[in-house]
Design a protein around this motif. Structure first.
Motif, PDB file in Angstrom:
ATOM      1  N   MET A 172      31.885  40.397  52.632  1.00 34.10           N
ATOM      2  CA  MET A 172      30.954  39.724  51.723  1.00 34.10           C
ATOM      3  C   MET A 172      31.685  39.164  50.523  1.00 34.10           C
ATOM      4  O   MET A 172      32.512  39.841  49.913  1.00 34.10           O
ATOM      5  N   PHE A 191      30.962  37.972  46.867  1.00 34.17           N
ATOM      6  CA  PHE A 191      29.920  38.032  45.836  1.00 34.17           C
ATOM      7  C   PHE A 191      30.023  36.849  44.890  1.00 34.17           C
ATOM      8  O   PHE A 191      31.064  36.203  44.784  1.00 34.17           O
ATOM      9  N   ALA A 202      33.261  39.773  42.279  1.00 31.86           N
ATOM     10  CA  ALA A 202      33.154  41.245  42.281  1.00 31.86           C
ATOM     11  C   ALA A 202      34.489  41.919  42.548  1.00 31.86           C
ATOM     12  O   ALA A 202      34.571  42.921  43.234  1.00 31.86           O
ATOM     13  N   LEU A 203      35.564  41.339  41.990  1.00 33.12           N
ATOM     14  CA  LEU A 203      36.877  41.983  42.131  1.00 33.12           C
ATOM     15  C   LEU A 203      36.901  43.223  41.246  1.00 33.12           C
ATOM     16  O   LEU A 203      36.295  43.235  40.180  1.00 33.12           O
ATOM     17  N   PHE A 204      37.610  44.254  41.707  1.00 34.87           N
ATOM     18  CA  PHE A 204      37.728  45.478  40.898  1.00 34.87           C
ATOM     19  C   PHE A 204      38.676  45.187  39.753  1.00 34.87           C
ATOM     20  O   PHE A 204      39.862  44.947  39.965  1.00 34.87           O
ATOM     21  N   ASP A 205      38.165  45.234  38.521  1.00 31.69           N
ATOM     22  CA  ASP A 205      39.028  44.747  37.439  1.00 31.69           C
ATOM     23  C   ASP A 205      40.044  45.777  36.954  1.00 31.69           C
ATOM     24  O   ASP A 205      40.852  45.478  36.103  1.00 31.69           O
ATOM     25  N   SER A 206      40.015  46.970  37.539  1.00 32.26           N
ATOM     26  CA  SER A 206      41.069  47.931  37.198  1.00 32.26           C
ATOM     27  C   SER A 206      42.266  47.816  38.146  1.00 32.26           C
ATOM     28  O   SER A 206      43.247  48.520  37.979  1.00 32.26           O
ATOM     29  N   GLU A 240      46.073  44.729  45.116  1.00 35.72           N
ATOM     30  CA  GLU A 240      45.373  45.986  45.400  1.00 35.72           C
ATOM     31  C   GLU A 240      43.923  45.728  45.794  1.00 35.72           C
ATOM     32  O   GLU A 240      43.364  46.424  46.647  1.00 35.72           O
ATOM     33  N   PHE A 260      42.476  46.851  49.338  1.00 37.94           N
ATOM     34  CA  PHE A 260      41.574  48.006  49.241  1.00 37.94           C
ATOM     35  C   PHE A 260      40.853  48.362  50.551  1.00 37.94           C
ATOM     36  O   PHE A 260      40.928  49.513  50.992  1.00 37.94           O
ATOM     37  N   PRO A 261      40.174  47.392  51.215  1.00 33.45           N
ATOM     38  CA  PRO A 261      39.489  47.771  52.464  1.00 33.45           C
ATOM     39  C   PRO A 261      40.459  48.286  53.523  1.00 33.45           C
ATOM     40  O   PRO A 261      40.146  49.241  54.242  1.00 33.45           O
ATOM     41  N   GLU A 315      41.579  51.888  52.686  1.00 33.21           N
ATOM     42  CA  GLU A 315      40.550  52.908  52.826  1.00 33.21           C
ATOM     43  C   GLU A 315      40.049  53.061  54.254  1.00 33.21           C
ATOM     44  O   GLU A 315      39.572  54.120  54.628  1.00 33.21           O
ATOM     45  N   GLN A 316      40.116  51.971  55.027  1.00 34.62           N
ATOM     46  CA  GLN A 316      39.466  51.996  56.340  1.00 34.62           C
ATOM     47  C   GLN A 316      40.432  52.096  57.513  1.00 34.62           C
ATOM     48  O   GLN A 316      39.998  52.294  58.636  1.00 34.62           O
ATOM     49  N   ARG A 354      39.643  38.968  50.218  1.00 30.54           N
ATOM     50  CA  ARG A 354      39.257  40.369  50.405  1.00 30.54           C
ATOM     51  C   ARG A 354      38.157  40.493  51.461  1.00 30.54           C
ATOM     52  O   ARG A 354      38.144  41.442  52.248  1.00 30.54           O
ATOM     53  N   LYS A 393      43.915  59.829  37.027  1.00 29.06           N
ATOM     54  CA  LYS A 393      43.660  58.771  36.035  1.00 29.06           C
ATOM     55  C   LYS A 393      42.502  59.179  35.112  1.00 29.06           C
ATOM     56  O   LYS A 393      42.565  59.021  33.891  1.00 29.06           O
ATOM     57  N   SER A 427      28.424  43.606  37.588  1.00 28.59           N
ATOM     58  CA  SER A 427      29.259  42.555  38.171  1.00 28.59           C
ATOM     59  C   SER A 427      29.420  42.764  39.682  1.00 28.59           C
ATOM     60  O   SER A 427      30.315  42.198  40.303  1.00 28.59           O
ATOM     61  N   GLU A 428      28.555  43.582  40.251  1.00 25.10           N
ATOM     62  CA  GLU A 428      28.437  43.779  41.711  1.00 25.10           C
ATOM     63  C   GLU A 428      29.648  44.457  42.340  1.00 25.10           C
ATOM     64  O   GLU A 428      29.807  44.448  43.553  1.00 25.10           O
ATOM     65  N   GLN A 429      30.512  45.081  41.517  1.00 25.10           N
ATOM     66  CA  GLN A 429      31.678  45.762  42.104  1.00 25.10           C
ATOM     67  C   GLN A 429      31.245  47.004  42.890  1.00 25.10           C
ATOM     68  O   GLN A 429      31.869  47.359  43.887  1.00 25.10           O
ATOM     69  N   ALA A 451      30.038  45.861  46.091  1.00 21.72           N
ATOM     70  CA  ALA A 451      31.178  45.476  46.928  1.00 21.72           C
ATOM     71  C   ALA A 451      31.733  46.696  47.668  1.00 21.72           C
ATOM     72  O   ALA A 451      32.025  46.623  48.856  1.00 21.72           O
ATOM     73  N   MET A 458      31.639  47.430  51.877  1.00 25.47           N
ATOM     74  CA  MET A 458      32.842  47.706  52.682  1.00 25.47           C
ATOM     75  C   MET A 458      32.640  48.936  53.564  1.00 25.47           C
ATOM     76  O   MET A 458      33.571  49.374  54.254  1.00 25.47           O
ATOM     77  N   LEU A 511      31.927  51.935  52.397  1.00 24.83           N
ATOM     78  CA  LEU A 511      32.430  53.121  51.699  1.00 24.83           C
ATOM     79  C   LEU A 511      31.341  53.636  50.762  1.00 24.83           C
ATOM     80  O   LEU A 511      30.435  52.899  50.396  1.00 24.83           O
ATOM     81  N   TYR A 571      33.981  57.394  45.410  1.00 26.46           N
ATOM     82  CA  TYR A 571      35.089  56.706  44.758  1.00 26.46           C
ATOM     83  C   TYR A 571      35.003  56.745  43.244  1.00 26.46           C
ATOM     84  O   TYR A 571      36.013  56.804  42.554  1.00 26.46           O
TER      85      TYR A 571
END
Lengths: 248, 256
Positions: free
Chosen positions: A82, A84, A88-92, A97, A101-102, A105-106, A150, B45, B125-127, B130, B134, B136, B141
């Motif tokens: 999907m 978004f 909807a990127l993970f900003d950390s 990365e 990520f998928p 994890e998968q 992604r 962390k 922000s829909e993270q 997301a 996936m 998960l 997490y």
């Protein structure tokens, strides 16, 4: 093949989807158009199981996904990617990365292999060598491209796009359209996009459905949609303020 | 009249729903923290964020609390000629009560609000969606590492706060209040038991859970853009602090 049958959804007493029927063909690009707030996002959130309908069903290869839960639902979701609206990127995490990520994890793929897949997917969306950048350093268009990388990194059968061109300039919008066509043809995936971008719709759609007041009021190929005399559809496609749809 | 009762009913229902959702989240988090694989990197962390980065503020508040305690108890005990009891008064108040409570309130303000803001931003922000799409589980997490960090780090912070408070009290008592250092130390040791410290640390474990659960819960279910994220942070701190004080009473009445 995704079949949506008699799908209705209400929030409190407000009916957002009202008996939606739609078939989404395998290996094709289906574009759902409609004004903002007409239930497009709600519809795709049902397809990927983020929301449960008030009534109706969604069949994927004949299996009703509105009835499954937990592990089965997660297994089904692995067939999906999907993109978004805001990426909807993970900003950390860095771009690399995020895309990895998928896979991390998968799958049990070794680190080197994951790195290589991430590189090829980023190249595919036209972003070479940006693995170490942070999402906050990217422009809106780049974020969507990374989001697309992604979304397709697991080679999903179905990819869902939530407003893929909103907030982008016309040239970037067109290049996202190109990218969608390229990736779809290369991987032979089923793409479902919701948008109110008419030029994107004409460019990429194999099948178009217009959602209005929670119902599908018109559908067909781009040619059929262009020739459809439905006054609501005409007003929307021509972008007029006057017409049967009232603007408040 | 009926609308008055409707309002009461609606808010009672909302409160019930919230309690239910918090309980479900706690249940899920417990389930996922019992079974590997653990997200060690995320846990460390969060531990750094909750623990190491709260160190300075906890040292400061601990020390000043101990110093004030010494002054106040000296003032009160003077009337009975019992100045030698300043040491035990400081040490017992710190370990049993003020160490856990004050450090937890500080961490709730610092880390609880930050958790709510971070998860709230991820929600709007829909993270979080997301992660779900996936296949998960976002609780695993995002929530589990924060709760584990809260439960593990709060007792450690409280040990440091206790120590700084007792040290602060010692300095004030021996330098400003003319209490003999030897008397101060020996009376403190005489009147304190391991169970005072241990029970204080047990409180810290519960408070750590409260802080991280409130922070995570309010952030996780934030809605409505920037305003919603701000509200989540406020709710996390307010509910965290109130619950800390309520549970402090409950635990104290059970323990001592």
């Amino acid at each position: 093949m995704i079949e949506i049958k008699g799908l209705s959804k209400s929030f409190n007493s407000k009916k957002v989807l009202d008996d939606v029927n739609l078939s989404i063909e395998q290996g094709k690009i289906t574009v759902i158009i409609g004004r903002s707030g007409e239930g497009k996002s709600v519809l795709i959130k049902h397809i990927i199981g983020l929301l449960k309908p008030s009534s109706g069903k969604i069949l994927i290869d004949g299996k009703d996904i509105t009835k499954i839960n937990g592990k089965d639902l997660n297994r089904m979701r692995k067939r999906f990617g999907m993109l978004f609206q805001g990426g909807a990127l993970f900003d950390s995490m860095t771009v690399g990365e995020n895309v990895a990520f998928p896979l991390k994890e998968q799958t049990d793929l070794p680190r080197g292999k994951i790195k290589q897949i991430v590189r090829t997917k980023l190249e595919r969306v036209g972003l070479k060598g940006i693995e170490d950048m942070m999402p906050s350093e990217l422009s809106g268009g780049m974020k969507k491209r990374v989001g697309l990388a992604r979304a397709i990194v697991m080679d999903p059968e179905i990819v869902i796009f939530d407003e893929p061109t909103t907030g982008l300039d016309p040239i970037m919008s067109d290049s996202i359209g190109e990218l969608m066509l390229e990736t779809q043809h290369a991987l032979d995936t089923t793409y479902v996009a919701i948008t109110h971008d008419i030029s994107l719709t004409y460019k990429i759609a194999d099948h178009v459905a217009m959602l209005h007041e929670g119902r599908v009021i018109a559908e067909g190929t781009v040619e059929e949609i262009k020739a459809n005399p439905n006054p609501i559809l005409r007003q929307f496609l021509e972008g007029r303020a006057e017409g049967p749809i009232k603007v408040y | 009249m009926s609308s008055f009762f409707e309002k009461i009913g609606a808010s009672a229902r909302a409160a019930n729903e919230k309690t239910g959702s918090i309980t479900i989240m706690l249940g899920q988090a417990t389930y996922f923290s019992l079974f590997p694989p653990y997200k060690l990197r995320n846990i460390f962390k969060q531990m750094e964020f909750v623990g190491v980065k709260s160190l300075f503020v906890v040292i400061l508040t601990g020390a000043f609390t101990g110093m004030v305690l010494a002054m106040q108890s000296h003032h009160a005990l003077q009337n009975f000629g019992a100045e030698v009891m300043v040491g035990p008064a400081v040490a017992l108040s710190m370990t049993r009560e003020l160490g856990p409570v004050i450090s937890s309130l500080m961490v709730a303000g610092r880390a609880g609000s930050a958790m709510a803001t971070e998860l709230g931003t991820m929600r709007v922000s829909e993270q979080i969606d997301a992660i779900t799409t996936m296949g998960l589980n976002p609780v695993k997490y995002l929530v589990v590492p924060r709760i584990i960090a809260g439960i593990c780090m709060l007792p450690l912070l409280v040990i440091i706060a206790d120590f700084c408070g007792i040290l602060g009290g010692y300095f004030v008592a021996t330098n400003l209040l003319d209490i003999n250092a030897g008397v101060y130390i020996s009376s403190t040791i005489e009147h304190m038991e391991m169970s005072d410290i241990f029970n204080g640390l047990l409180k810290a474990v519960v408070f750590g859970l409260i802080i991280s659960l409130m922070g995570a819960f309010h952030g996780f279910y934030a809605k409505g853009g920037a305003e919603g994220v701000g509200r989540a942070a406020t709710d996390a701190v307010v509910s965290g602090c109130v619950l800390i004080l309520i549970f402090d009473y409950i635990l104290t009445s059970m323990m001592f």
